[in-house]
Design a protein around this motif. Sequence first.
Motif, PDB file in Angstrom:
ATOM      1  N   ALA A  91       0.809  -1.216   0.000  1.00 16.00           N
ATOM      2  CA  ALA A  91       0.000   0.000   0.000  1.00 16.00           C
ATOM      3  C   ALA A  91       0.846   1.272   0.000  1.00 16.00           C
ATOM      4  O   ALA A  91       0.439   2.293  -0.569  1.00 16.00           O
ATOM      5  CB  ALA A  91      -0.940  -0.003   1.201  1.00 16.00           C
ATOM      6  N   ILE A  92       2.021   1.225   0.648  1.00 18.32           N
ATOM      7  CA  ILE A  92       2.847   2.434   0.713  1.00 18.32           C
ATOM      8  C   ILE A  92       3.770   2.571  -0.503  1.00 18.32           C
ATOM      9  O   ILE A  92       4.354   3.643  -0.715  1.00 18.32           O
ATOM     10  CB  ILE A  92       3.693   2.484   1.999  1.00 18.32           C
ATOM     11  N   ALA A  93       3.894   1.518  -1.300  1.00 15.71           N
ATOM     12  CA  ALA A  93       4.785   1.567  -2.462  1.00 15.71           C
ATOM     13  C   ALA A  93       4.434   2.685  -3.447  1.00 15.71           C
ATOM     14  O   ALA A  93       5.347   3.367  -3.943  1.00 15.71           O
ATOM     15  CB  ALA A  93       4.798   0.211  -3.164  1.00 15.71           C
ATOM     16  N   PRO A  94       3.152   2.915  -3.778  1.00 18.58           N
ATOM     17  CA  PRO A  94       2.835   4.000  -4.727  1.00 18.58           C
ATOM     18  C   PRO A  94       3.304   5.368  -4.256  1.00 18.58           C
ATOM     19  O   PRO A  94       3.573   6.248  -5.087  1.00 18.58           O
ATOM     20  CB  PRO A  94       1.303   3.933  -4.822  1.00 18.58           C
ATOM     21  N   SER A  95       3.405   5.585  -2.959  1.00 15.85           N
ATOM     22  CA  SER A  95       3.886   6.868  -2.439  1.00 15.85           C
ATOM     23  C   SER A  95       5.351   7.095  -2.787  1.00 15.85           C
ATOM     24  O   SER A  95       5.850   8.219  -2.704  1.00 15.85           O
ATOM     25  CB  SER A  95       3.704   6.925  -0.918  1.00 15.85           C
ATOM     26  N   PHE A  96       6.043   6.014  -3.171  1.00 14.09           N
ATOM     27  CA  PHE A  96       7.453   6.097  -3.546  1.00 14.09           C
ATOM     28  C   PHE A  96       7.647   5.705  -5.009  1.00 14.09           C
ATOM     29  O   PHE A  96       8.716   5.258  -5.412  1.00 14.09           O
ATOM     30  CB  PHE A  96       8.289   5.199  -2.635  1.00 14.09           C
ATOM     31  N   GLY A  97       6.598   5.889  -5.803  1.00 15.82           N
ATOM     32  CA  GLY A  97       6.681   5.622  -7.220  1.00 15.82           C
ATOM     33  C   GLY A  97       6.572   4.165  -7.605  1.00 15.82           C
ATOM     34  O   GLY A  97       6.834   3.796  -8.756  1.00 15.82           O
ATOM     35  N   GLY A  98       6.212   3.299  -6.653  1.00 15.39           N
ATOM     36  CA  GLY A  98       6.114   1.871  -6.927  1.00 15.39           C
ATOM     37  C   GLY A  98       4.702   1.431  -7.231  1.00 15.39           C
ATOM     38  O   GLY A  98       3.801   2.252  -7.420  1.00 15.39           O
ATOM     39  N   GLN A  99       4.495   0.112  -7.270  1.00  9.12           N
ATOM     40  CA  GLN A  99       3.195  -0.459  -7.569  1.00  9.12           C
ATOM     41  C   GLN A  99       2.599  -1.156  -6.349  1.00  9.12           C
ATOM     42  O   GLN A  99       3.332  -1.774  -5.577  1.00  9.12           O
ATOM     43  CB  GLN A  99       3.314  -1.478  -8.715  1.00  9.12           C
ATOM     44  N   ASN A 100       1.318  -1.052  -6.209  1.00  8.91           N
ATOM     45  CA  ASN A 100       0.602  -1.720  -5.120  1.00  8.91           C
ATOM     46  C   ASN A 100       0.299  -3.152  -5.557  1.00  8.91           C
ATOM     47  O   ASN A 100      -0.769  -3.454  -6.085  1.00  8.91           O
ATOM     48  CB  ASN A 100      -0.688  -0.965  -4.796  1.00  8.91           C
ATOM     49  N   ASP A 101       1.279  -4.030  -5.336  1.00 10.09           N
ATOM     50  CA  ASP A 101       1.169  -5.434  -5.745  1.00 10.09           C
ATOM     51  C   ASP A 101       1.294  -6.304  -4.495  1.00 10.09           C
ATOM     52  O   ASP A 101       2.391  -6.577  -4.021  1.00 10.09           O
ATOM     53  CB  ASP A 101       2.266  -5.781  -6.751  1.00 10.09           C
ATOM     54  N   ALA A 102       0.150  -6.723  -3.971  1.00  7.60           N
ATOM     55  CA  ALA A 102       0.144  -7.443  -2.695  1.00  7.60           C
ATOM     56  C   ALA A 102       0.863  -8.789  -2.783  1.00  7.60           C
ATOM     57  O   ALA A 102       1.550  -9.191  -1.844  1.00  7.60           O
ATOM     58  CB  ALA A 102      -1.294  -7.646  -2.223  1.00  7.60           C
ATOM     59  N   LEU A 103       0.712  -9.507  -3.907  1.00  7.72           N
ATOM     60  CA  LEU A 103       1.356 -10.810  -4.035  1.00  7.72           C
ATOM     61  C   LEU A 103       2.872 -10.662  -4.086  1.00  7.72           C
ATOM     62  O   LEU A 103       3.594 -11.404  -3.407  1.00  7.72           O
ATOM     63  CB  LEU A 103       0.863 -11.540  -5.281  1.00  7.72           C
TER      64      LEU A 103
END
Length: 199
Positions: A91-103
């Motif tokens: 969930a916090i990855a998009p805040s750092f330019g990443g993707q919200n990929d739970a798996l």
Amino acid sequence: MQFSNAIAIVRNQNAEWDRMKAEESQRQNLLRYGIMMLIVAYALLFVLTAVFSTVASLFVPFSAVHAVTSVVVQFALAIASLYFVPQILAAIAPSFGGQNDALNALKLYVFAMTPAWIGQTVGVIPLLGWLAALAGGIYAIYLFWQHISDALSVPADKKIGYVIVSVLVLVVVFFVIGAIGEGIAAIVSPYSVIHHGIY
């Protein structure tokens, strides 16, 4: 995933990550692997805690029930953390330019935590065990750093910030697990002079 995967992660982490990343792992398989590693880590701790606390209670005011209850509660909460910590990391990855990929976050979490879990298992050994636990924790952070971009597409220039926030999240989670374990143990058996735990 099996215990042999844990050894492979420690011995040849790049090849094992490539295999794990490419594999269409089912969420339940990853969770079972994490639970297996936690069982190994906590089983030895439980036995040693039960033996030590029982012996200690013969000489000093010490509640064996308190110590054992704390370990059991912390174990249950550690298993629960397998279900929600990767969700937070994703969930916090998009805040750092990443993707919200739970798996992929779950893959990264159980992969990176493997040396920490092994270190915790060895960490119950008196005197030198803490060195293994420390080494496992440091290596876990290194693995997390190495594969963040591949797992969650966090860009290189934002990896430091993401790692710092992620580590803080884990510290808070482990602190809460320890506090709840001790709190419930204090209710079950209020008096103890020694607090002993593993997260």
